[in-house]
Design a protein around this motif. Sequence first.
Motif, mmCIF file in Angstrom:
data_model
loop_
_atom_site.group_PDB
_atom_site.id
_atom_site.type_symbol
_atom_site.label_atom_id
_atom_site.label_comp_id
_atom_site.label_asym_id
_atom_site.label_seq_id
_atom_site.Cartn_x
_atom_site.Cartn_y
_atom_site.Cartn_z
ATOM 1 N N ASP A 1 0.822 -1.247 -0.082
ATOM 2 C CA ASP A 1 -0.021 0.024 0.076
ATOM 3 C C ASP A 1 0.925 1.308 0.063
ATOM 4 O O ASP A 1 1.825 1.348 0.798
ATOM 5 C CB ASP A 1 -0.952 -0.017 1.286
ATOM 6 N N LYS A 2 0.567 2.195 -0.988
ATOM 7 C CA LYS A 2 1.320 3.420 -1.132
ATOM 8 C C LYS A 2 2.905 3.354 -0.880
ATOM 9 O O LYS A 2 3.543 3.994 -0.144
ATOM 10 C CB LYS A 2 0.811 4.337 0.079
ATOM 11 N N SER A 3 3.346 2.497 -1.785
ATOM 12 C CA SER A 3 4.842 1.891 -1.723
ATOM 13 C C SER A 3 5.451 2.141 -3.014
ATOM 14 O O SER A 3 4.695 2.271 -4.053
ATOM 15 C CB SER A 3 5.247 0.722 -1.157
ATOM 16 N N ARG A 4 6.881 2.466 -3.125
ATOM 17 C CA ARG A 4 7.492 2.432 -4.391
ATOM 18 C C ARG A 4 8.335 1.432 -4.370
ATOM 19 O O ARG A 4 9.422 1.388 -3.368
ATOM 20 C CB ARG A 4 8.248 4.028 -4.362
ATOM 21 N N ILE A 5 8.265 0.481 -5.673
ATOM 22 C CA ILE A 5 9.216 -0.373 -5.652
ATOM 23 C C ILE A 5 9.793 -0.340 -7.120
ATOM 24 O O ILE A 5 8.964 -0.003 -8.131
ATOM 25 C CB ILE A 5 8.385 -2.066 -5.878
ATOM 26 N N SER A 6 11.274 -0.120 -6.954
ATOM 27 C CA SER A 6 11.808 0.156 -8.146
ATOM 28 C C SER A 6 11.922 -0.842 -9.287
ATOM 29 O O SER A 6 11.876 -0.645 -10.619
ATOM 30 C CB SER A 6 13.311 0.700 -8.032
ATOM 31 N N GLY A 7 11.996 -2.032 -8.887
ATOM 32 C CA GLY A 7 11.958 -3.375 -9.690
ATOM 33 C C GLY A 7 10.635 -3.920 -9.891
ATOM 34 O O GLY A 7 9.749 -3.194 -10.323
ATOM 35 N N ASP A 8 10.550 -5.314 -10.101
ATOM 36 C CA ASP A 8 9.510 -6.155 -10.524
ATOM 37 C C ASP A 8 8.623 -6.537 -9.035
ATOM 38 O O ASP A 8 9.295 -6.671 -8.019
ATOM 39 C CB ASP A 8 9.804 -7.193 -11.108
ATOM 40 N N VAL A 9 7.711 -6.740 -9.290
ATOM 41 C CA VAL A 9 6.660 -7.552 -8.129
ATOM 42 C C VAL A 9 6.212 -8.838 -8.960
ATOM 43 O O VAL A 9 5.569 -8.924 -9.917
ATOM 44 C CB VAL A 9 5.343 -6.876 -7.848
ATOM 45 N N ASP A 10 6.835 -10.189 -8.381
ATOM 46 C CA ASP A 10 6.461 -11.290 -9.156
ATOM 47 C C ASP A 10 6.120 -12.173 -7.695
ATOM 48 O O ASP A 10 6.601 -12.665 -6.947
ATOM 49 C CB ASP A 10 7.868 -11.938 -9.522
ATOM 50 N N LEU A 11 5.016 -12.534 -7.782
ATOM 51 C CA LEU A 11 4.432 -13.359 -6.669
ATOM 52 C C LEU A 11 3.514 -14.546 -7.364
ATOM 53 O O LEU A 11 2.861 -14.431 -8.241
ATOM 54 C CB LEU A 11 3.013 -12.495 -6.084
ATOM 55 N N ARG A 12 3.810 -15.689 -6.996
ATOM 56 C CA ARG A 12 3.423 -17.068 -7.413
ATOM 57 C C ARG A 12 2.842 -18.166 -6.427
ATOM 58 O O ARG A 12 3.566 -18.364 -5.469
ATOM 59 C CB ARG A 12 4.500 -17.508 -8.271
ATOM 60 N N LYS A 13 1.988 -18.644 -6.736
ATOM 61 C CA LYS A 13 1.371 -19.952 -6.019
ATOM 62 C C LYS A 13 1.220 -19.463 -4.389
ATOM 63 O O LYS A 13 1.454 -20.263 -3.590
ATOM 64 C CB LYS A 13 2.363 -20.858 -5.990
ATOM 65 N N GLY A 14 0.789 -18.206 -4.289
ATOM 66 C CA GLY A 14 0.415 -17.738 -3.059
ATOM 67 C C GLY A 14 -1.270 -17.673 -2.854
ATOM 68 O O GLY A 14 -1.857 -18.277 -3.373
ATOM 69 N N GLY A 15 -1.508 -16.806 -1.735
ATOM 70 C CA GLY A 15 -2.811 -16.375 -1.459
ATOM 71 C C GLY A 15 -3.322 -15.292 -1.805
ATOM 72 O O GLY A 15 -3.327 -14.892 -3.145
ATOM 73 N N VAL A 16 -3.699 -14.262 -0.948
ATOM 74 C CA VAL A 16 -4.117 -12.922 -1.350
ATOM 75 C C VAL A 16 -3.105 -12.062 -1.840
ATOM 76 O O VAL A 16 -1.960 -11.958 -1.136
ATOM 77 C CB VAL A 16 -4.899 -12.195 0.023
ATOM 78 N N VAL A 17 -3.264 -11.215 -2.669
ATOM 79 C CA VAL A 17 -2.468 -10.218 -3.181
ATOM 80 C C VAL A 17 -3.204 -8.798 -3.487
ATOM 81 O O VAL A 17 -4.220 -8.868 -3.960
ATOM 82 C CB VAL A 17 -1.728 -10.428 -4.705
ATOM 83 N N ARG A 18 -2.617 -8.007 -2.759
ATOM 84 C CA ARG A 18 -3.181 -6.611 -3.085
ATOM 85 C C ARG A 18 -2.076 -5.407 -3.202
ATOM 86 O O ARG A 18 -1.117 -5.331 -2.521
ATOM 87 C CB ARG A 18 -3.910 -5.959 -1.381
ATOM 88 N N LEU A 19 -2.386 -4.841 -4.186
ATOM 89 C CA LEU A 19 -1.561 -3.688 -4.820
ATOM 90 C C LEU A 19 -2.223 -2.239 -4.570
ATOM 91 O O LEU A 19 -3.162 -2.217 -5.761
ATOM 92 C CB LEU A 19 -0.846 -3.828 -5.999
ATOM 93 N N ASP A 20 -2.317 -1.441 -3.780
ATOM 94 C CA ASP A 20 -3.007 -0.095 -3.583
ATOM 95 C C ASP A 20 -2.064 0.984 -3.621
ATOM 96 O O ASP A 20 -1.353 1.059 -2.856
ATOM 97 C CB ASP A 20 -4.051 -0.136 -2.258
ATOM 98 N N GLY A 21 -2.386 1.876 -4.665
ATOM 99 C CA GLY A 21 -1.851 3.296 -4.668
ATOM 100 C C GLY A 21 -0.357 3.405 -4.628
ATOM 101 O O GLY A 21 0.415 4.087 -4.032
ATOM 102 N N SER A 22 0.391 2.143 -5.253
ATOM 103 C CA SER A 22 1.687 2.149 -5.200
ATOM 104 C C SER A 22 2.323 2.463 -6.774
ATOM 105 O O SER A 22 1.655 2.641 -7.625
ATOM 106 C CB SER A 22 2.099 0.555 -4.831
ATOM 107 N N ASN A 23 3.647 2.475 -6.560
ATOM 108 C CA ASN A 23 4.347 2.809 -7.988
ATOM 109 C C ASN A 23 5.299 1.807 -8.046
ATOM 110 O O ASN A 23 6.087 1.529 -7.325
ATOM 111 C CB ASN A 23 5.185 4.061 -7.869
ATOM 112 N N ILE A 24 5.388 0.870 -9.211
ATOM 113 C CA ILE A 24 6.151 -0.360 -9.550
ATOM 114 C C ILE A 24 6.777 -0.106 -10.720
ATOM 115 O O ILE A 24 6.296 0.296 -11.886
ATOM 116 C CB ILE A 24 5.334 -1.620 -9.712
ATOM 117 N N GLY A 25 8.197 0.171 -10.608
ATOM 118 C CA GLY A 25 9.024 0.509 -11.849
ATOM 119 C C GLY A 25 9.177 -0.447 -12.729
ATOM 120 O O GLY A 25 9.135 -0.012 -14.092
#
Length: 161
Positions: A87-111
């Motif tokens: 939430d409301k975060s800045r990630i310069s690289g990638d977001v890679d989520l696999r074979k998990g449960g709940v995922v929420r990306l809210d108000g963030s900046n992913i490079g």
Amino acid sequence: MRSLSLAGLVLVLLAAAPAHAERTCHHIIGQVKIGESVVVPKNANCKIDGARISGDVEVKEGGVLRMRNAQVSGDVEGRGARSVLIDKSRISGDVDLRKGGVVRLDGSNIGGDVDLRENSGGIRVRNTSIGGDLDCRDNRQRPSGHGNRVGDSKENQCRHL
């Protein structure tokens, strides 16, 4: 001969040093600067609130990550994480989520890219800026969200976001 022994000792110490340092998160990381990657161990709960991380964040199997107002200079990755909430975060690289449960990306900046695959819980991507692709595949539930800005393409289950 003495200088040769000292040089040999230095080489042994350098070879034994870890290639990349990491900090383990079992509870809370607040508003601090971290000059290394962060790992959420198997089945651990981690809250990152306002931290600046010079590295990656990795969530192990069964782990829970709640990240708010954070900056990560690398990637966020998870394999089998129970939940990842960014939430409301800045990630310069990638977001890679696999074979998990709940995922929420809210108000963030992913490079980089966002890649969400084979997750069993609900997925929401809302009001998030993504520099690369947004790709969702083989998730149990159809991802939801709105207000996203994607630099490259929206693909598969995420093409409507």
